[in-house]
Design a protein around this motif. Structure first.
Motif: not given
Ligand code: NDP
Length: 336
Positions: A162, A182, A186, A202, A253, A328
């Motif tokens: 997203v 992260g 990236k 971050y 989460y 990912n």
């Molecule tokens: P991503 O492809 O962004 O994967 C999740 C990423 O979250 C990880 O790659 C990681 O990247 C990051 N992450 C994990 N833990 C943490 C943390 N503690 N602090 C900061 N970043 C973290 O997933 P999506 O793109 O599918 O989803 C992104 C967000 O959008 C999620 O919160 C999801 O729940 C939400 N969402 C909401 C929807 C809605 O309808 N409201 C629909 C779809 C998604 P990094 O290396 O940067 O930490």
């Protein structure tokens, strides 16, 4: 007789999900009846909501989720063998589905649908940039933040499915874009490959300092994938009448005790901010509009995407856990 493999949730998640929270089973499927279709999953999605939602009621049951599947047999007038279908059939390799039913987590109104013509692009994109995450970025950002050219936009989880999409739409709309992600890899990709004006790891920087450096005139739009203290800091750096699209709260989460963050109400009042949460299914009646626009942007070279593909249905839990750990880059997908 067709056999299906399926992943069930064996235990309630406690903190970060673990491999033994899942169990792989096999079952025989019933013959296809009138109005039904038999599908074989080709690509499977793992998404943060599978950890964000309370799935404790699923223990002993199949994991929820979407897949792109091929119709093997059809006794439904709208489907024929070979059609590729996006549907919330769950973590299972084969499915007999009644073609008129909607199904899935929290009853998303999105019924299974035959993928539109992706003009030669991989059907796996139906789970990512040309599917739910793509529409989350498209509708969730444009409809709630209503960005204007010249404004400054911040997005976190910025190299995820997203996040990277939101940042690129912001660029298409003429905004300045700042991303938080992260890892250094990236961050470099965001800046060098998809045109973010600034990006920060971050895990290494202080968010306050990063914003002072990259957004000295303040932030107008914030697309929040992460929540928690980072969000309180970003909102504190917003301009009068800024808009916040609350999409996700992934920082919380995996936490067993929900973290606390600095109170933001004073900031909301002083800056007269608009803060709105959403579920992407709000725009189910415009679903194909989002897919069509995102496909057009890809074809015009304005929108890039990334997928992290894990091979093998048996590796679904691994792919899910790694996505939550940030391994990912773009959309996490499993190829059967
Ligand atoms: P991503 O492809 O962004 O994967 C999740 C990423 O979250 C990880 O790659 C990681 O990247 C990051 N992450 C994990 N833990 C943490 C943390 N503690 N602090 C900061 N970043 C973290 O997933 P999506 O793109 O599918 O989803 C992104 C967000 O959008 C999620 O919160 C999801 O729940 C939400 N969402 C909401 C929807 C809605 O309808 N409201 C629909 C779809 C998604 P990094 O290396 O940067 O930490």
């Amino acid at each position: 007789m067709v056999k299906s493999k399926k992943w069930i949730m064996a235990k309630v998640f406690d903190g970060t999900p673990k491999q033994d929270d899942f169990k792989l089973l096999e079952e025989e499927l019933p013959p296809v009846q009138d109005g039904e279709i038999l599908l074989e999953g080709l690509y499977f999605s793992v998404d943060p909501y599978m950890r964000g939602y309370d799935l404790s009621g699923l223990v002993g049951h199949q994991m929820v989720g979407s897949q792109v599947a091929k119709v093997l047999e059809s006794k439904h007038k709208d489907y024929k063998p070979g059609d590729l279908v996006m549907g919330y059939f769950g973590w299972r390799s084969h499915t007999v589905h009644h073609g008129d039913k909607s199904l899935g987590l929290g009853d998303p109104k999105i019924k299974p649908y035959i993928l539109p013509d992706f003009q030669g692009l991989s059907p796996s994109l139906g789970l990512g940039v040309l599917g739910m995450p793509g529409n989350t970025a498209y509708f969730g950002f444009l409809e709630i933040c209503k960005p204007k050219a010249g404004e400054t936009v911040v997005v976190n989880a910025a190299a995820g499915a997203v996040g990277m999409h939101v940042g690129q739409i912001a660029k298409i709309k003429g905004c300045r874009v700042i991303g938080f992600a992260g890892s250094d890899e990236k961050v470099e990709w965001l800046k060098n490959d998809i045109g973010f004006d600034a990006a920060f790891n971050y895990k290494k920087v202080e968010v306050e300092k990063a914003l002072a450096e990259s957004a000295p005139s303040g932030v107008d739009c914030y697309f929040d994938n992460v929540g928690g203290e980072m969000s309180s800091i970003i909102m504190d750096n917003m301009n009068l009448f800024g808009r916040v699209s609350v999409c996700g709260a992934i920082s919380a989460y995996n936490e067993t005790v929900k973290p606390k963050a600095t109170v933001i109400q004073g900031t909301l009042i002083k800056k007269q901010l608009k803060l709105e949460g959403f579920l992407v299914y709000r725009w189910d009646d415009r679903w194909m509009e989002g897919i069509k626009q995102n496909l057009e942007w890809i074809k015009e070279g304005k929108l890039k995407y990334q997928e992290t593909i894990t091979n093998g249905f048996e590796n679904m839990p691994k792919a899910f856990i790694e996505m939550l750990e940030g391994k990912n880059f773009g959309k996490a997908v499993i190829k059967a």
